[in-house]
Design a protein around this motif. Structure first.
Motif, PDB file in Angstrom:
ATOM      1  N   GLY A 112      -6.410  -3.957   3.865  1.00  0.00           N
ATOM      2  CA  GLY A 112      -6.308  -5.401   4.068  1.00  0.00           C
ATOM      3  C   GLY A 112      -5.503  -6.089   2.976  1.00  0.00           C
ATOM      4  N   LEU A 113      -5.719  -5.678   1.719  1.00  0.00           N
ATOM      5  CA  LEU A 113      -4.989  -6.285   0.611  1.00  0.00           C
ATOM      6  C   LEU A 113      -3.510  -5.947   0.654  1.00  0.00           C
ATOM      7  N   MET A 114      -3.194  -4.697   1.006  1.00  0.00           N
ATOM      8  CA  MET A 114      -1.786  -4.303   1.092  1.00  0.00           C
ATOM      9  C   MET A 114      -1.064  -5.119   2.169  1.00  0.00           C
ATOM     10  N   CYS A 115      -1.704  -5.262   3.313  1.00  0.00           N
ATOM     11  CA  CYS A 115      -1.106  -6.059   4.392  1.00  0.00           C
ATOM     12  C   CYS A 115      -0.944  -7.517   3.971  1.00  0.00           C
ATOM     13  N   ALA A 116      -1.999  -8.089   3.421  1.00  0.00           N
ATOM     14  CA  ALA A 116      -1.956  -9.496   3.028  1.00  0.00           C
ATOM     15  C   ALA A 116      -0.894  -9.730   1.961  1.00  0.00           C
ATOM     16  N   ASN A 117      -0.788  -8.798   1.029  1.00  0.00           N
ATOM     17  CA  ASN A 117       0.187  -8.952  -0.050  1.00  0.00           C
ATOM     18  C   ASN A 117       1.614  -8.988   0.500  1.00  0.00           C
ATOM     19  N   GLU A 118       1.884  -8.149   1.498  1.00  0.00           N
ATOM     20  CA  GLU A 118       3.222  -8.155   2.092  1.00  0.00           C
ATOM     21  C   GLU A 118       3.465  -9.427   2.894  1.00  0.00           C
ATOM     22  N   LEU A 119       2.452  -9.877   3.636  1.00  0.00           N
ATOM     23  CA  LEU A 119       2.616 -11.112   4.401  1.00  0.00           C
ATOM     24  C   LEU A 119       2.880 -12.312   3.490  1.00  0.00           C
ATOM     25  N   LEU A 120       2.323 -12.249   2.292  1.00  0.00           N
ATOM     26  CA  LEU A 120       2.492 -13.348   1.335  1.00  0.00           C
ATOM     27  C   LEU A 120       3.783 -13.233   0.530  1.00  0.00           C
ATOM     28  N   GLY A 121       4.524 -12.137   0.728  1.00  0.00           N
ATOM     29  CA  GLY A 121       5.770 -11.969  -0.026  1.00  0.00           C
ATOM     30  C   GLY A 121       5.613 -11.203  -1.314  1.00  0.00           C
ATOM     31  N   PHE A 122       4.591 -10.361  -1.398  1.00  0.00           N
ATOM     32  CA  PHE A 122       4.328  -9.489  -2.549  1.00  0.00           C
ATOM     33  C   PHE A 122       4.103 -10.257  -3.858  1.00  0.00           C
ATOM     34  N   PRO A 123       3.180 -11.208  -3.872  1.00  0.00           N
ATOM     35  CA  PRO A 123       2.909 -11.914  -5.131  1.00  0.00           C
ATOM     36  C   PRO A 123       2.106 -11.077  -6.121  1.00  0.00           C
ATOM     37  N   ALA A 124       1.382 -10.073  -5.625  1.00  0.00           N
ATOM     38  CA  ALA A 124       0.507  -9.277  -6.484  1.00  0.00           C
ATOM     39  C   ALA A 124       1.132  -7.914  -6.760  1.00  0.00           C
ATOM     40  N   ASP A 125       1.185  -7.533  -8.050  1.00  0.00           N
ATOM     41  CA  ASP A 125       1.636  -6.189  -8.399  1.00  0.00           C
ATOM     42  C   ASP A 125       0.453  -5.222  -8.300  1.00  0.00           C
ATOM     43  N   GLU A 126       0.681  -3.958  -8.646  1.00  0.00           N
ATOM     44  CA  GLU A 126      -0.389  -2.960  -8.517  1.00  0.00           C
ATOM     45  C   GLU A 126      -1.607  -3.322  -9.349  1.00  0.00           C
ATOM     46  N   ASP A 127      -1.379  -3.795 -10.573  1.00  0.00           N
ATOM     47  CA  ASP A 127      -2.504  -4.161 -11.440  1.00  0.00           C
ATOM     48  C   ASP A 127      -3.379  -5.226 -10.787  1.00  0.00           C
ATOM     49  N   ALA A 128      -2.730  -6.236 -10.219  1.00  0.00           N
ATOM     50  CA  ALA A 128      -3.483  -7.316  -9.588  1.00  0.00           C
ATOM     51  C   ALA A 128      -4.215  -6.829  -8.351  1.00  0.00           C
ATOM     52  N   LEU A 129      -3.564  -5.997  -7.548  1.00  0.00           N
ATOM     53  CA  LEU A 129      -4.207  -5.470  -6.345  1.00  0.00           C
ATOM     54  C   LEU A 129      -5.428  -4.628  -6.700  1.00  0.00           C
ATOM     55  N   LEU A 130      -5.323  -3.811  -7.738  1.00  0.00           N
ATOM     56  CA  LEU A 130      -6.462  -2.989  -8.157  1.00  0.00           C
ATOM     57  C   LEU A 130      -7.615  -3.860  -8.642  1.00  0.00           C
ATOM     58  N   SER A 131      -7.294  -4.929  -9.354  1.00  0.00           N
ATOM     59  CA  SER A 131      -8.348  -5.832  -9.847  1.00  0.00           C
ATOM     60  C   SER A 131      -9.051  -6.538  -8.693  1.00  0.00           C
ATOM     61  N   VAL A 132      -8.269  -7.031  -7.729  1.00  0.00           N
ATOM     62  CA  VAL A 132      -8.869  -7.717  -6.582  1.00  0.00           C
ATOM     63  C   VAL A 132      -9.688  -6.738  -5.740  1.00  0.00           C
ATOM     64  N   ALA A 133      -9.139  -5.558  -5.497  1.00  0.00           N
ATOM     65  CA  ALA A 133      -9.872  -4.560  -4.706  1.00  0.00           C
ATOM     66  C   ALA A 133     -11.182  -4.190  -5.378  1.00  0.00           C
ATOM     67  N   THR A 134     -11.160  -4.042  -6.693  1.00  0.00           N
ATOM     68  CA  THR A 134     -12.382  -3.707  -7.431  1.00  0.00           C
ATOM     69  C   THR A 134     -13.374  -4.856  -7.395  1.00  0.00           C
ATOM     70  N   GLU A 135     -12.874  -6.091  -7.478  1.00  0.00           N
ATOM     71  CA  GLU A 135     -13.747  -7.261  -7.380  1.00  0.00           C
ATOM     72  C   GLU A 135     -14.497  -7.276  -6.046  1.00  0.00           C
ATOM     73  N   VAL A 136     -13.796  -6.961  -4.975  1.00  0.00           N
ATOM     74  CA  VAL A 136     -14.419  -6.969  -3.643  1.00  0.00           C
ATOM     75  C   VAL A 136     -15.352  -5.774  -3.472  1.00  0.00           C
TER      76      VAL A 136
END
Length: 312
Positions: A112-136
Motif C-alpha cells: 500500500g505504501l509503495m503504491c501510494a508513494n508513486e501516486l503521490l509522485g515519490f515524496p518518500a525515500d526508502e528511509d521514510a517508507l521504512l519508518s512509516v511502515a514500521t509505525e503502522v
C-alpha cells in the motif's frame, strides 16, 4: 492512474532475533491502488485471492472498511505529505496465509505504501517508507525484508528511523515452512510474553544472536544448531502452538536438520536443514500434529532476495 506492487512474505525472529531479524520468502501479496475518475466515490477496498489457496487464507477476517490496514498505511503517508486519501480503489490480492506468522500484514502495508508513494509522485525515500511502515506495523522485523528482500537485521531507533543491514544466507541451507490450519493473531501471541526477563535469559539471547550472525557468515553448521535457540519468546509462545516442542525435539536428532523455530509470532514453523529433505520433515510433522488433530501445508522455499517490486 493505477499502480500495483508485489510484496514477499516474511518470517521474523529466526529464533533469538526477536523483533530485529527477518527474512523474505517467495510467497506474495499484490496491492493495486487506482485513483478513481469520478469525484465523491470515496475509498473502496477489495480483498481477493487465487482460488487454489482459498482454503487456508480465510479472507473473511480481513476488513474492507476504514479498519483495513492497507488503508491506514495509505492514509498515514498521504497525511505525512499534507494530502488526503480520497477517491481511491484499493485491491488486495492476498496469497500469503493470514495470521500464520508469515508477514501477511507487513506485506500489504508495504504494498500500500509503495503504491501510494508513486501516486503521490515519490515524496518518500526508502528511509521514510521504512519508518512509516514500521509505525503502522509496530516493529521493523517484517516490513524491512518485505521492502529490501533477503535476510535482514533491523532496529527502530529512538527518533523513529530504521537502521538495517543485510546478512548472508548460505545457499546450502534450505527452508521448510509448515503452515497449520489455525490462526494465531499477533496480539494474542504477544500477550503471553513477559514484561521483564531475567539477566540470565537476556545474556543467553545475546550470545545466541551473536552466534547466529557468525554462523551465517561462516556457513557454520555446528554453530547454527546452537544459535537458533531462544529464551525471550519461544518458551512462552510454544504453549499456543500444540506440538511445536515435540516437533523441535524430534527433528533435533536428524543429521541434516539444523533447527526448528517459530515463524514470527506463529503458529507456522520454520525448519532449517542442510538438504532439501522435505519428505522426512513432512513425515515427522505429520506424525506429531495428527495427535493434535492439526492439518497443515508444507512449503519448501528459497530465500527471496528481492523486496517489493512494481508489476504491470
Amino acid at each position: 492512474m493505477k499502480v500495483s506492487y508485489k510484496v514477499p512474505a516474511t518470517t521474523a525472529n529466526l529464533g533469538p532475533g526477536f523483533d530485529c531479524l527477518g527474512m523474505a520468502l517467495p510467497l506474495y501479496n499484490i496491492v493495486t491502488i487506482e485513483e478513481t475518475v469520478m469525484p465523491s466515490t470515496g475509498i473502496e477496498v477489495n480483498v481477493m485471492n487465487d482460488v487454489e489457496n482459498s482454503d487456508i487464507l480465510e479472507l473473511d477476517s480481513i476488513p474492507e472498511d476504514k479498519d483495513n490496514i492497507v488503508l491506514k498505511a495509505v492514509e498515514t503517508l498521504y497525511n505525512l505529505v499534507g494530502q488526503e486519501a480520497n477517491e481511491l480503489k484499493i485491491n488486495i490480492n492476498t496469497n500469503i496465509p493470514i495470521a500464520r506468522g508469515l508477514g501477511s500484514s507487513a506485506s500489504v502495508i508495504v504494498g500500500g505504501l509503495m503504491c501510494a508513494n508513486e501516486l503521490l509522485g515519490f515524496p518518500a525515500d526508502e528511509d521514510a517508507l521504512l519508518s512509516v511502515a514500521t509505525e503502522v506495523e509496530g516493529h521493523p522485523d517484517n516490513v524491512v525484508p518485505a521492502v529490501v528482500g533477503g535476510v535482514v537485521m533491523s532496529s527502530l531507533e529512538d527518533d523513529g528511523s530504521i537502521v538495517y543491514r543485510k546478512l548472508n544466507w548460505p545457499e546450502e541451507w534450505h527452508i521448510t515452512v509448515c503452515v497449520p490450519d489455525f490462526e494465531l493473531a499477533t496480539n494474542v501471541s504477544r500477550s503471553v510474553l513477559p514484561q521483564m526477563v531475567s539477566m540470565e535469559d537476556a545474556v543467553f539471547n545475546s550470545k545466541r544472536l551473536a552466534m547466529l550472525v557468525n554462523a551465517l557468515d561462516n556457513k557454520d553448521e555446528k554453530l547454527i544448531k546452537l544459535a537458533l535457540d531462544d529464551r525471550l519468546h519461544q518458551p512462552y509462545r510454544e504453549k499456543l502452538i500444540p506440538g511445536f516442542k515435540e516437533i523441535r525435539n524430534a527433528l533435533k536428532h536428524e543429521d541434516n536438520v539444523l533447527g526448528t523455530v517459530i515463524s514470527g509470532a506463529g503458529p507456522s514453523l520454520l525448519i532449517v536443514s542442510q538438504k532439501n529433505n522435505t519428505e522426512l520433515i513432512r513425515n515427522t510433522v505429520t506424525d506429531i500434529w495428527k495427535d493434535f488433530n492439526i492439518n497443515f501445508e508444507i512449503k519448501s522455499l528459497n530465500i527471496e532476495k528481492n523486496g517489493a517490486k512494481k508489476v504491470d
